[in-house]
Enzyme design. Structure first.
Site, PDB file in Angstrom:
ATOM      1  N   LYS A 146      16.880  21.246 -11.381  1.00 18.26           N
ATOM      2  CA  LYS A 146      16.213  20.310 -11.774  1.00 18.26           C
ATOM      3  C   LYS A 146      16.965  19.261 -12.501  1.00 18.26           C
ATOM      4  O   LYS A 146      17.820  19.653 -13.492  1.00 18.26           O
ATOM      5  CB  LYS A 146      14.731  20.554 -12.454  1.00 18.26           C
ATOM      6  N   SER A 183      15.764  21.240 -16.839  1.00 19.64           N
ATOM      7  CA  SER A 183      14.481  21.915 -17.144  1.00 19.64           C
ATOM      8  C   SER A 183      14.779  23.402 -17.616  1.00 19.64           C
ATOM      9  O   SER A 183      15.797  23.857 -17.556  1.00 19.64           O
ATOM     10  CB  SER A 183      13.740  22.248 -15.572  1.00 19.64           C
ATOM     11  N   GLU A 241       9.501   8.373 -17.191  1.00 24.29           N
ATOM     12  CA  GLU A 241       8.187   9.083 -17.392  1.00 24.29           C
ATOM     13  C   GLU A 241       7.766   8.483 -18.760  1.00 24.29           C
ATOM     14  O   GLU A 241       6.447   8.395 -18.998  1.00 24.29           O
ATOM     15  CB  GLU A 241       8.276  10.309 -17.099  1.00 24.29           C
ATOM     16  N   HIS A 290       0.735  -1.231  -0.020  1.00 21.10           N
ATOM     17  CA  HIS A 290       0.147   0.096  -0.033  1.00 21.10           C
ATOM     18  C   HIS A 290       0.769   1.258   0.109  1.00 21.10           C
ATOM     19  O   HIS A 290       0.603   2.131   0.639  1.00 21.10           O
ATOM     20  CB  HIS A 290      -1.058   0.100   1.174  1.00 21.10           C
TER      21      HIS A 290
END
Ligand code: ARG
Length: 462
Positions: A283, A277, A290, A156
């Site tokens: 970043k 970024s 992704e 979970h």
């Protein structure tokens, strides 16, 4: 210019319809296989004395010339060709003259396209098997380096029990092995020859279907000509098998994405695989996992598309089948590039932060089950032990301490059977080592898995 259609047609197609109908701009992907199938067909026509040996030779030479032209980028096609089959026939006749018009004897584009797509898919399955193996090996190397590295195990997405990091990664190797097995199983249904089924009913020309099947490496032939030209089950099955590959990749990708976040910091992305970024200079983004996660959607969509395409189609060939190609082509390129990207990610794109992982497993209650198991070993019934430890966790949380911070006196109050060895039992390394059941995360058991996969990753085809 060779006319595609018989003299029944006197007017040309509306140009928009011509474009709409054409598949040449994507089915040119099947050129190699179309040539292979046509060569096998021409040779069989020669063997069966439907055409002479001399004619066979001219056809085969002409087809090989087209292959050579294509490899030099000189095989030009246009919308007028409609599809790869017509394009090859047109060019063959240009190259070898009217003998080229004999190639299509005893064959239809219906059995031809079925042959091409199966040959193409069979090759791609063999390549994908290697791509899957590459990712397995990348994961295995990481696993071998991280047998002793601990990582929190979750259920979970809540801390559950600590694991050997190798154990965590090895679970993906096992998933990928099932994916390989599934693909090799699908391959059996891909590897059946429809060639010689002709348009739908077979042919009156004395052909030998088993000869073409053999020379093209098919394991068997379709027994029924109608099924031969209408079966796209294999395309659905393949896309379903690849959907599972993508789902597995996506789960792994998702873990890497959160492992790389500041909140987890379980991995550092190297410069080889991370992107920046345009605005925020600090970043480092996990674009690779992704994208893999995002690309699942198109493959699942192709599966739905193919199922919908075949549903309700009467026998035998229907033009709807032309829609199978882009779905299969895109599925293959998507999974192939995703597997490659994930392999590179695990080969050189990330480093596990062992220190951070070690401190993560030291600072939680993921050893609570071990206290319960300890009491069970002392003769306390499990449910009773479970309740005792539950209360202990509650009290510790209220005091803001962990189980390892309890004093021996406190332990004694919980149960008089508890000895000094409780402290050692609660250390994360010991907690992991104690899971000695077969397939568990105990280091010896994980070592067994490492040895197993070292021996077996390559063995499926043996
Ligand atoms: N381009 C067609 C396809 O991909 C080839 C077969 C066409 N057959 C036909 N009878 N129109 O399915």
């Amino acid at each position: 210019m060779v006319k595609a259609w018989s003299d029944r047609f006197s007017n040309g197609l509306n140009p928009a319809i011509q474009r709409f109908n054409a598949s040449i701009f994507f089915d040119i992907t099947l050129l190699e296989e179309d040539l292979d199938g046509s060569i096998a067909h021409a040779e069989m026509l020669g063997e069966c004395e439907v055409i002479s040996q001399d004619e066979t030779k001219k056809l085969v030479d002409g087809l090989e010339r087209i292959r050579a032209e294509a490899s030099e980028g000189k095989f030009k096609v246009s919308v007028v060709d409609e599809d790869v089959h017509f394009a090859v026939e047109r060019r063959l006749i240009e190259l070898v003259g009217s003998v080229g018009k004999k190639l299509h004897t005893g064959r239809s584009r219906n059995d031809q396209v079925g042959t091409d797509i199966r040959l193409w898919l069979r090759r791609r399955i063999d390549e994908l098997d290697l791509s899957l193996e590459r990712l397995q090996v990348a994961l295995l190397v990481q696993s071998e380096n991280h047998l002793d590295t601990l990582i929190p195990g979750y259920t979970h997405l809540q801390r559950a029990q600590p694991l050997s990091l190798a154990h965590h990664l090895l679970s993906y190797i096992e998933m990928l092995q099932r994916d390989r097995e599934r693909l090799l199983d699908v391959r059996k249904r891909v590897n059946i020859s429809p060639l010689g089924a002709a348009a739908l009913a077979g042919t009156s020309i004395p052909i030998d279907r088993r000869s073409t099947a053999k020379s093209l490496g098919f394991a068997k032939i379709y027994l029924n000509s109608l099924d031969a030209v209408s079966d796209r089950d294999f395309a659905v099955e393949f896309t379903a098998a690849i959907s599972l590959v993508m789902a597995h990749l996506s789960r792994l990708a998702e873990e890497v994405i959160f492992w790389a976040s500041d909140e987890f910091s379980f991995v550092r992305l190297t410069d080889r695989c991370a992107t920046g970024s345009s605005l925020m200079p600090q970043k480092k983004n996990p674009d690779v996992p992704e994208l893999v996660r995002g690309k699942c959607g198109r493959v699942f969509g192709h599966l739905q598309g193919l199922l919908t395409m075949i549903k309700g189609l009467p026998l035998a060939y229907n033009k709807d089948f032309q829609e199978d190609k882009e779905a299969l082509f895109d599925t293959v390129i998507t999974v192939k590039t995703s597997l490659e990207a994930m392999s590179i990610l695990f080969e050189e794109g990330l480093e596990f932060c062992s220190e951070r992982l070690a401190s993560a497993v030291r600072s939680d209650f993921s050893n609570a089950t071990d206290v319960a198991d300890y009491l069970v070993a002392k003769g306390v019934p499990f449910r009773e032990a479970y309740q005792k430890v539950g209360r202990l966790v509650k009290d510790s949380l209220e005091q803001g301490i962990l189980l390892k911070d309890l004093s021996f006196e406190q332990w004694q109050k919980i149960d008089a059977s508890i000895n000094e060895d409780i402290f050692e039992k609660l250390a994360p390394k010991q907690v992991v080592a104690s899971r000695i059941s077969e397939g568990g995360t105990g280091f010896d058991r994980v070592q067994e898995q490492l040895v197993y996969w070292r021996d077996h990753i390559d063995s499926l085809k043996d």
